[in-house]
Design a protein around this motif. Structure first.
Motif, short mmCIF file in Angstrom:
data_model
loop_
_atom_site.label_atom_id
_atom_site.label_comp_id
_atom_site.label_asym_id
_atom_site.label_seq_id
_atom_site.Cartn_x
_atom_site.Cartn_y
_atom_site.Cartn_z
N VAL A 105 0.87 -1.17 0.00
CA VAL A 105 0.00 0.00 0.00
C VAL A 105 0.91 1.22 0.00
CG1 VAL A 105 -1.76 1.25 1.26
CG2 VAL A 105 -1.77 -1.24 1.26
N ILE A 127 -2.44 10.86 3.05
CA ILE A 127 -3.19 9.91 3.88
C ILE A 127 -2.89 10.07 5.37
CG2 ILE A 127 -1.60 7.90 3.78
CD1 ILE A 127 -5.22 7.45 2.98
N PHE A 143 -11.97 8.32 9.10
CA PHE A 143 -10.57 8.75 9.26
C PHE A 143 -9.94 9.18 7.95
CE2 PHE A 143 -10.82 4.08 8.89
CZ PHE A 143 -10.14 3.89 7.69
N CYS A 144 -10.59 8.91 6.83
CA CYS A 144 -9.87 8.91 5.56
C CYS A 144 -10.09 10.15 4.70
CB CYS A 144 -10.28 7.66 4.77
SG CYS A 144 -9.24 7.40 3.34
N GLN A 173 -9.24 2.16 -4.94
CA GLN A 173 -9.35 2.31 -3.48
C GLN A 173 -10.23 1.22 -2.90
OE1 GLN A 173 -7.61 4.24 -1.68
NE2 GLN A 173 -6.72 5.40 -3.36
N ASN A 180 -12.56 -3.83 0.14
CA ASN A 180 -13.20 -3.38 1.37
C ASN A 180 -14.18 -4.46 1.81
OD1 ASN A 180 -15.22 -2.15 3.17
ND2 ASN A 180 -13.99 -0.31 2.82
N PRO A 205 -8.45 -5.04 4.45
CA PRO A 205 -8.21 -4.16 5.61
C PRO A 205 -9.35 -4.22 6.62
CG PRO A 205 -7.76 -3.01 3.56
CD PRO A 205 -8.45 -4.29 3.19
N GLN A 259 -8.91 -2.60 9.94
CA GLN A 259 -8.69 -1.34 10.67
C GLN A 259 -8.80 -1.50 12.18
OE1 GLN A 259 -7.43 0.40 8.55
NE2 GLN A 259 -8.56 0.44 6.63
N ARG A 271 -17.02 2.18 8.93
CA ARG A 271 -16.50 1.18 7.99
C ARG A 271 -17.62 0.37 7.34
NH1 ARG A 271 -11.89 0.98 5.41
NH2 ARG A 271 -11.68 -1.28 5.61
N ASP A 292 -4.99 -4.13 6.91
CA ASP A 292 -4.51 -2.83 7.40
C ASP A 292 -5.11 -2.62 8.79
OD1 ASP A 292 -3.49 -2.37 4.87
OD2 ASP A 292 -4.94 -0.82 4.33
N LEU A 293 -4.33 -2.03 9.68
CA LEU A 293 -4.82 -1.75 11.04
C LEU A 293 -4.45 -0.34 11.46
CD1 LEU A 293 -3.60 -5.13 12.48
CD2 LEU A 293 -5.98 -4.38 12.63
N ILE A 294 -5.36 0.30 12.16
CA ILE A 294 -5.07 1.63 12.70
C ILE A 294 -5.16 1.54 14.22
CG2 ILE A 294 -5.87 4.02 12.87
CD1 ILE A 294 -7.00 3.79 10.06
N PHE A 344 -0.70 1.18 11.25
CA PHE A 344 -0.50 2.62 11.34
C PHE A 344 -1.04 3.17 12.65
CE2 PHE A 344 -1.77 1.33 7.02
CZ PHE A 344 -0.62 1.64 6.31
N TYR A 369 -3.16 6.19 14.24
CA TYR A 369 -4.16 7.11 13.70
C TYR A 369 -3.56 8.51 13.57
CZ TYR A 369 -8.12 10.25 13.44
OH TYR A 369 -8.96 11.25 13.06
N SER A 370 -3.80 9.11 12.43
CA SER A 370 -3.32 10.47 12.18
C SER A 370 -4.54 11.29 11.73
CB SER A 370 -2.27 10.39 11.06
OG SER A 370 -2.00 11.65 10.52
N ARG A 430 -6.87 13.75 10.01
CA ARG A 430 -6.80 14.50 8.76
C ARG A 430 -7.88 15.59 8.76
NH1 ARG A 430 -2.89 14.89 8.17
NH2 ARG A 430 -2.56 15.10 5.95
N1 SAM Z 1 -9.26 1.98 0.43
C1 SAM Z 1 -8.66 1.04 1.31
C2 SAM Z 1 -9.63 0.75 2.44
O1 SAM Z 1 -10.48 1.57 2.73
O2 SAM Z 1 -9.55 -0.30 3.06
C3 SAM Z 1 -7.28 1.50 1.77
C4 SAM Z 1 -6.90 2.93 1.52
S1 SAM Z 1 -5.63 3.76 2.39
C5 SAM Z 1 -4.78 4.39 1.05
C6 SAM Z 1 -4.55 2.62 3.07
C7 SAM Z 1 -4.61 2.52 4.55
O3 SAM Z 1 -4.14 3.68 5.20
C8 SAM Z 1 -5.99 2.34 5.14
O4 SAM Z 1 -6.50 1.05 4.96
C9 SAM Z 1 -5.77 2.68 6.59
O5 SAM Z 1 -5.33 1.58 7.35
C10 SAM Z 1 -4.65 3.71 6.53
N2 SAM Z 1 -5.16 5.06 6.82
C11 SAM Z 1 -6.03 5.78 6.10
N3 SAM Z 1 -6.27 6.96 6.72
C12 SAM Z 1 -5.53 6.97 7.86
C13 SAM Z 1 -5.37 7.90 8.92
N4 SAM Z 1 -6.03 9.05 8.95
N5 SAM Z 1 -4.52 7.59 9.92
C14 SAM Z 1 -3.84 6.41 9.91
N6 SAM Z 1 -3.96 5.50 8.94
C15 SAM Z 1 -4.81 5.76 7.92
#
Ligand code: SAM
Length: 497
Positions: A10, A78, A191-192, A229, A291, A316, A318, A330, A356-358, A387, A389-390, A392
């Motif tokens: 990723v 991101i 979060f995204c 995505q 997803n 993912p 999360q 989600r 993926d995990l936050i 990751f 959490y950050s 945004r």
């Molecule tokens: N579209 C995919 C999904 O929703 O499962 C992944 C997209 S993103 C480019 C890749 C990963 O970055 C996410 O699955 C998430 O774990 C992480 N991510 C996205 N926003 C984040 C945030 N604000 N803080 C930390 N990690 C984040």
């Protein structure tokens, strides 16, 4: 922090800041482009489109920024650290501009879209700000700068998929390539930032996707990764945004439950996978990202049907807590996620699963964090991207919740999940020892030109002596040992002759 495999990441740390170099394109009076990319695979794929558009306009690429007439940096928004990294990099470009005032510097991609003209004002050296849907406008934007103006285009499009543009290939190995199948995202995870930086979801014409796969195969490529995505949400019915259709129709079409005649008007992700699988049994197909709320059994059954559809699903999660997943918007519970994993294990036995995990999302309690650990313990992922959490700006989480988990708690939780994942990854790698794996050789090992590396269907890296094999060959490899995340073995025979 991320954990990584050799490729298909990723966020591929090894490729961050990679500059495009196209050999054999040098010309006497051509303008030189230095194009650097950050972020996800989608961004690297976009850079191939940008390079294609500008080469068409007479540019050649250079790997040396001091030689460039135009420097473009394709950015990621991101997480905060992704943006900080680019801001740092802008200072390097500034130094070059001091000695070369006519140099044009442009910021492309998600950070451009998020910060818009603020980037021009804050980073005084930036001349161009171009969002992900405005790359066709780049020649014009560069022209505007050359005539003394700064230029911004951050319009998000309803239709743009760059379907007609043949990307130049950045994949240096000539064996694996990305194909972008859709753009944008409608999921609105709290979060995204992606829906804000890449706009609404649109799918690309399947015919153009299949043609791109055929073209790559004819040019010697042996693996394509279909990118989006949220690839399971892919839907083509002649173009347009999905939100134009009734939700029930979309749902029925994606699950292949419409009456046959109606269903035939749609191409779903399962249909698309089947079309690409049929290009050639020698063309491996991967995809990223799924997803859980959209991944249908129909997709899994198609993967089961074709050997060249790789037995690897990146799903993912999360968080392992239904409460946190709800706050994250989600669209699934822990139980529903577990059912998806069970479906993968049932329909695709032997398939690898990654996630993926936050950690430290707003309000995440210690008990909720433990639910993530217990889900990991149950799922035993082959691999994970992890990751902190950050927050945004502009996202639902930033508006509704407080980023209240202290940095040291986020870090401690991250360490716990990384430790657990390392244990699982090592176990999965060890399970590969003593078996024969079909490996697509991708290139020479970094350590020795006498060794090849490639991946098995489950995406594990395998290293073996070159002997008479070459990149692009499918080789049965008997694996005798492993180190961390890599299998080591000996080639037994070529699979296709
Ligand atoms: N579209 C995919 C999904 O929703 O499962 C992944 C997209 S993103 C480019 C890749 C990963 O970055 C996410 O699955 C998430 O774990 C992480 N991510 C996205 N926003 C984040 C945030 N604000 N803080 C930390 N990690 C984040």
């Amino acid at each position: 922090m991320t954990m990584q495999n050799e490729d298909l990441k990723v966020i591929d740390e090894a490729r961050q800041g990679e500059a495009i170099q196209m050999l054999g394109l040098a010309g006497e009076n051509k303008k030189k482009l230095f194009l650097e990319s950050y972020g996800c695979a989608m961004n690297f794929s976009d850079s191939e489109i940008v390079a294609s558009i500008l080469i068409e306009q007479g540019f050649e690429t250079t790997p040396v920024m001091e030689d460039a007439d135009v420097i473009l940096v394709n950015t990621c928004a991101i997480r905060d650290n992704a943006e900080s990294r680019v801001r740092q990099r802008l200072y390097d470009f500034k130094k070059v501009k001091r000695t070369k005032p006519e140099l044009v510097i442009g910021v492309l991609g998600c950070m451009a879209e998020r910060l818009k003209s603020q980037l021009l004002d804050e980073e005084k050296l930036v001349d161009i700000v171009a969002g992900p849907d405005s790359y066709r406008d780049l020649p014009n934007l560069i022209g505007q700068v050359e005539s003394g103006h700064r230029a911004v285009n951050v319009l998000l499009s309803r239709e743009e998929t760059y379907a007609d543009i043949t990307p130049v290939r950045l994949d240096k190995n000539g064996v694996t390539a990305f194909i972008s199948i859709m753009r944008g995202c409608d999921n609105m995870c709290a979060f995204c930032v992606v829906p804000f930086t890449r706009g609404r979801e649109r799918s690309r014409d399947p015919e153009s996707i299949v043609n791109e796969a055929k073209d790559l195969f004819e040019r010697g490529y042996r693996e394509v990764t279909l990118l989006g995505q949220n690839v399971d949400s892919y839907l083509w019915w002649g173009g347009g945004q999905k939100k134009e259709l009734e939700t029930e129709v979309v749902h029925a079409a994606m699950n292949h439950t419409l009456p046959a005649e109606e269903q035939s008007k749609f191409t779903t992700f399962a249909d698309l996978m089947e079309l690409v699988a049929q290009v050639s049994p020698q063309l491996r197909v991967r995809f990223s990202t799924s997803n859980p709320r959209d991944m249908t059994d129909a997709v899994l059954h198609v993967i089961a049907k074709y050997d060249n559809l790789c037995k690897y699903v990146h799903l993912p999660v999360q968080s392992g807590s239904t409460k946190v997943l709800g706050d994250m918007n989600r669209g699934y519970t822990r139980e529903q996620y577990v059912q998806r994993v069970e479906a993968i294990r049932r329909i695709l036995p032997g398939s690898a699963i990654s996630t993926d995990l936050i950690t430290g999302f707003c309000g995440e309690t210690d008990a909720e964090h433990k639910e993530t650990l217990s889900l990991m313990e149950w799922a035993e992922y082959d691999f994970a991207y992890m990751f902190k959490y950050s927050e945004r700006p502009g996202t639902a989480a930033a508006k509704k919740f407080t980023d209240d988990i202290p940095e040291e708690v986020k870090s401690a939780r991250l360490t716990e999940i990384v430790d657990m994942q390392q244990k699982h990854s090592a176990k999965k790698t060890k399970e590969g020892v003593g078996k024969v794996h079909e490996v697509l050789a991708e290139g020479y090992s970094k350590k020795s030109r006498d060794m090849l590396y490639g991946r098995n269907s489950q995406n594990l890296v395998v290293v073996f002596p070159k002997e008479n094999f070459k990149p692009g060959d499918y080789v049965n490899v008997t694996v005798t040992s492993c180190t961390g995340a890599t299998l080591i073995g000996t080639g037994v025979k070529k699979v296709f002759n």
